[in-house]
Design an enzyme around this catalytic site. Structure first.
Site, PDB file in Angstrom:
ATOM      1  N   SER A   1      -9.875  -6.357   3.269  1.00  0.00           N
ATOM      2  CA  SER A   1      -9.670  -6.565   1.827  1.00  0.00           C
ATOM      3  C   SER A   1      -8.180  -6.681   1.598  1.00  0.00           C
ATOM      4  O   SER A   1      -7.378  -6.156   2.392  1.00  0.00           O
ATOM      5  CB  SER A   1     -10.213  -5.365   1.054  1.00  0.00           C
ATOM      6  OG  SER A   1      -9.664  -5.310  -0.245  1.00  0.00           O
TER       7      SER A   1
ATOM      8  N   TYR B   1     -11.727   3.715  -0.553  1.00  0.00           N
ATOM      9  CA  TYR B   1     -11.855   2.297  -0.182  1.00  0.00           C
ATOM     10  C   TYR B   1     -10.546   1.760   0.414  1.00  0.00           C
ATOM     11  O   TYR B   1     -10.539   1.141   1.481  1.00  0.00           O
ATOM     12  CB  TYR B   1     -12.249   1.500  -1.429  1.00  0.00           C
ATOM     13  CG  TYR B   1     -12.536   0.039  -1.177  1.00  0.00           C
ATOM     14  CD1 TYR B   1     -13.780  -0.367  -0.718  1.00  0.00           C
ATOM     15  CD2 TYR B   1     -11.566  -0.936  -1.401  1.00  0.00           C
ATOM     16  CE1 TYR B   1     -14.051  -1.711  -0.490  1.00  0.00           C
ATOM     17  CE2 TYR B   1     -11.831  -2.274  -1.176  1.00  0.00           C
ATOM     18  CZ  TYR B   1     -13.071  -2.660  -0.728  1.00  0.00           C
ATOM     19  OH  TYR B   1     -13.338  -3.983  -0.501  1.00  0.00           O
TER      20      TYR B   1
HETATM   21  C1  BGC Z   1     -12.942  -5.401  -3.819  1.00  0.00           C
HETATM   22  C2  BGC Z   1     -13.168  -6.085  -5.157  1.00  0.00           C
HETATM   23  C3  BGC Z   1     -11.841  -6.305  -5.867  1.00  0.00           C
HETATM   24  C4  BGC Z   1     -10.861  -6.999  -4.960  1.00  0.00           C
HETATM   25  C5  BGC Z   1      -9.497  -7.160  -5.592  1.00  0.00           C
HETATM   26  C6  BGC Z   1     -11.952  -6.216  -3.035  1.00  0.00           C
HETATM   27  O1  BGC Z   1     -11.750  -5.623  -1.804  1.00  0.00           O
HETATM   28  O2  BGC Z   1     -14.160  -5.290  -3.121  1.00  0.00           O
HETATM   29  O3  BGC Z   1     -14.040  -5.288  -5.940  1.00  0.00           O
HETATM   30  O4  BGC Z   1     -12.022  -7.078  -7.031  1.00  0.00           O
HETATM   31  O5  BGC Z   1     -10.735  -6.276  -3.753  1.00  0.00           O
HETATM   32  O6  BGC Z   1      -9.016  -5.975  -6.177  1.00  0.00           O
END
Ligand code: BGC
Length: 266
Positions: A152, A165
């Site tokens: 991400s 996360y």
């Molecule tokens: C998340 C999304 C988020 C994006 C940007 C991703 O890793 O799963 O929910 O919108 O990052 O912030």
């Protein structure tokens, strides 16, 4: 550039919806036999398998919770039973359980680290053991195996209210680079993909209406991403067209990681 993944077997975790679902579809369209892993949602995974088979491809849906060692071992064993080999792993399963750090329960911390980080480790370990046994399959691919870790933008961008996360994705970055450093000499290619805001059923609230407009302020390129923006990159990274790409992360984020708030500021 012509990409064919014919005679290759790809396992995609978390493929019952969103990015994983699109990646499985795209890999199958490129000619790979695909294993569509799901955790709870069997029906959409099985529907995708049926659709791929109806289109002349090869697919199977297999349920497994990637945070559990015995389930991961079974998933990879069933993959070999179904298709006889494994060439591509897309370690994609991931979840969010958001809360301010002061309110975050240990259960929610462990659940996110368990799937997003430990799950990627367990799947990578199982794939590496198979790749080592197989070696390079002549005429199939130049590499002895490929792993794509779904990360991400939050492997780089801190994210208040999402410490479990963000920490898991920061971990995925080092997991990916360390594994790549460890096994590249065996002609195994490991890379990551760091998506930004991608429109999926799961984050509909954040990407539609007023929230979607606000989100666009963080995206210089001016649009929210689609799952196919990521799926196309998965196919490329899995293919021999990317044979010299090793241990790197491809950001697919419309420029989100460029800190757009600093344009004309700071
Ligand atoms: C998340 C999304 C988020 C994006 C940007 C991703 O890793 O799963 O929910 O919108 O990052 O912030």
């Amino acid at each position: 550039m012509q990409i064919s993944l014919a005679r290759q077997v790809a396992l995609i975790t978390g493929a019952s919806s969103g990015i994983g679902h699109a990646a499985a579809k795209a890999l199958a369209a490129a000619g790979a036999a695909v294993v569509i892993n799901y955790n709870r949602q069997a029906e959409p995974a099985e529907a995708l398998a049926r659709q791929i088979i109806a289109d002349g491809g090869q697919a199977i849906a297999i349920g497994a919770d990637v945070s559990k060692e015995d389930e991961v071992e079974r998933l990879f064993a069933q993959t070999l039973e179904a298709f006889g080999s494994l060439d591509i792993l897309v370690a994609n399963s991931g979840l969010q359980k958001d809360a301010a750090a002061v309110d975050m329960t240990l259960d929610d911390w462990n659940a996110v680290i368990g799937v997003n980080l430990t799950g990627q480790f367990l799947c990578a370990r199982a794939a590496l053991r198979i790749f080592n046994r197989q070696g390079v399959r002549e005429g199939v691919s130049r590499a002895a195996g490929k792993i794509i870790h779904m990360s991400s933008v939050h492997q780089r961008i801190p994210w208040a209210g999402h410490v479990n996360y963000a920490a898991s994705k920061g971990g995925v970055d080092q997991l990916m680079q360390t594994l790549a450093q460890e096994v590249s000499h065996q002609r195994i290619r490991i890379n990551g993909i760091a998506p930004g805001a991608i429109r999926t059923a799961i984050n509909e609230e954040a990407t539609e209406g007023a929230a979607g407009e606000k989100l666009l302020e963080l995206i210089p390129y001016g649009r929210i991403g689609d799952v196919d923006d990521v799926a196309n990159a998965v196919v490329f990274l899995a293919s021999d067209a990317a044979d010299y790409i090793v241990g790197t992360t491809l950001f697919i984020d419309g420029g989100m990681s460029l800190y757009p708030e600093f344009r004309g500021n700071g």
